[in-house]
Design an enzyme around this catalytic site. Structure first.
Site, PDB file in Angstrom:
ATOM      1  N   GLU A   1      -6.750  11.622  -0.130  1.00  0.00           N
ATOM      2  CA  GLU A   1      -6.694  11.200  -1.526  1.00  0.00           C
ATOM      3  C   GLU A   1      -7.927  11.738  -2.230  1.00  0.00           C
ATOM      4  OE1 GLU A   1      -6.220   7.020  -3.994  1.00  0.00           O
ATOM      5  OE2 GLU A   1      -5.060   7.336  -2.177  1.00  0.00           O
TER       6      GLU A   1
ATOM      7  N   ARG B   1       0.960   8.855  -5.513  1.00  0.00           N
ATOM      8  CA  ARG B   1      -0.359   9.490  -5.615  1.00  0.00           C
ATOM      9  C   ARG B   1      -0.251  11.007  -5.782  1.00  0.00           C
ATOM     10  NH1 ARG B   1      -0.446   5.146  -6.469  1.00  0.00           N
ATOM     11  NH2 ARG B   1      -1.519   3.427  -5.467  1.00  0.00           N
TER      12      ARG B   1
ATOM     13  N   SER C   1     -10.380   5.000  -1.860  1.00  0.00           N
ATOM     14  CA  SER C   1      -9.666   5.364  -0.635  1.00  0.00           C
ATOM     15  C   SER C   1      -9.883   6.834  -0.282  1.00  0.00           C
ATOM     16  CB  SER C   1      -8.170   5.108  -0.799  1.00  0.00           C
ATOM     17  OG  SER C   1      -7.917   3.739  -1.032  1.00  0.00           O
TER      18      SER C   1
END
Length: 258
Positions: free
Chosen positions: A254, A142, A184
């Site tokens: 995130e 990520r 998320s």
């Protein structure tokens, strides 16, 4: 152009702001909002920009017996990429069926699902500072280190759209709650899950006005109707604080907060 983030962002939080449209490759001293799928916009955000329609495209650059080379504009939606790959029997984009957003944001987050990431079949990216090859970009979980606007990217995809993987990846996200959300909130810590940790500290289903940590998946913040920036930020910071106190783990966002 004026964008109302209460209507445009996936979490449906924010006000209407002026956003600069980028119609050509070049530098920009602000934040590119993309599809605003993992974005929480404050009442006083930094300067924002959005790629123009010139960067919403998919071109076939090369086809041979082994693979097809695609050039894709960074304003292209993930769903468009998924459908194109399925139609042309190309594998590598199956995971995009359940990940909303545009290519620029997918690259910025190195978006993925299970063992699939957007950087896996990437060849190069056109940035504000020119073309950069995949091998010169240190992607991680990520994470993409490029702190500059991205305009298009090239991918080499082999043939054989994987229908079995397509179905498995769809099932992998069947536990995700519906409603206005970022997806998320936090990245999963190593060898653990952010949702499990948030649930373990008693915050699953916890709300602040119309902002709520989902009862279905604690790592999802749901805007039930009229949640504010302050409501959402309160829950994000509370989850971080409780998990750090209980487990000594600092959750990493995130979602991007402007």
């Amino acid at each position: 152009m004026i964008i109302d983030f209460k209507k445009y962002s996936s979490v449906r939080i924010g006000q209407a702001f002026e956003v600069e449209v980028l119609d050509s490759v070049g530098e920009f001293d602000g934040f590119i909002i993309g599809g605003a799928n993992n974005l929480l916009v404050s009442d006083k955000p930094k300067k924002m920009g959005i790629l123009g329609e010139e960067f919403n495209f998919i071109k076939i650059l090369d086809k041979n017996a082994d693979f097809t080379t695609l050039q894709i504009g960074c304003a292209t939606k993930s769903s468009t990429m998924y459908q194109f790959a399925k139609k042309h029997n190309l594998k590598g984009f199956e995971f995009l069926t359940k990940i909303p957003g545009k290519l620029g944001g997918l690259l910025k987050m190195n978006a993925g699902l299970k063992d699939c990431n957007i950087s896996t079949n990437l060849s190069k990216i056109m940035t504000a500072k020119g073309e950069i090859k995949r091998e010169d970009i240190d992607f991680a979980y990520r994470f993409c280190p490029l702190e500059m606007p991205l305009f298009w990217a090239e991918f080499k995809l082999k043939y054989g759209f994987d229908n079995e993987k397509d179905q498995l990846l769809k099932l992998a996200r069947s536990n995700q709650p519906s409603g206005a959300s970022f997806g998320s909130i936090f990245k999963n810590p190593k060898n653990d899950f952010a949702g499990r940790l948030i649930e373990a500290v008693g915050l699953k289903g916890f709300s602040k006005n119309d902002a709520k940590l989902s009862e279905k998946h604690a790592n999802f913040l749901i805007n039930q109707k009229n949640a504010s920036f302050e409501d959402a930020l309160f829950l994000i910071e509370l989850a971080k604080k409780r998990v750090l106190e209980e487990f000594g783990i600092l959750l990493e966002n995130e979602v991007i907060i402007l």
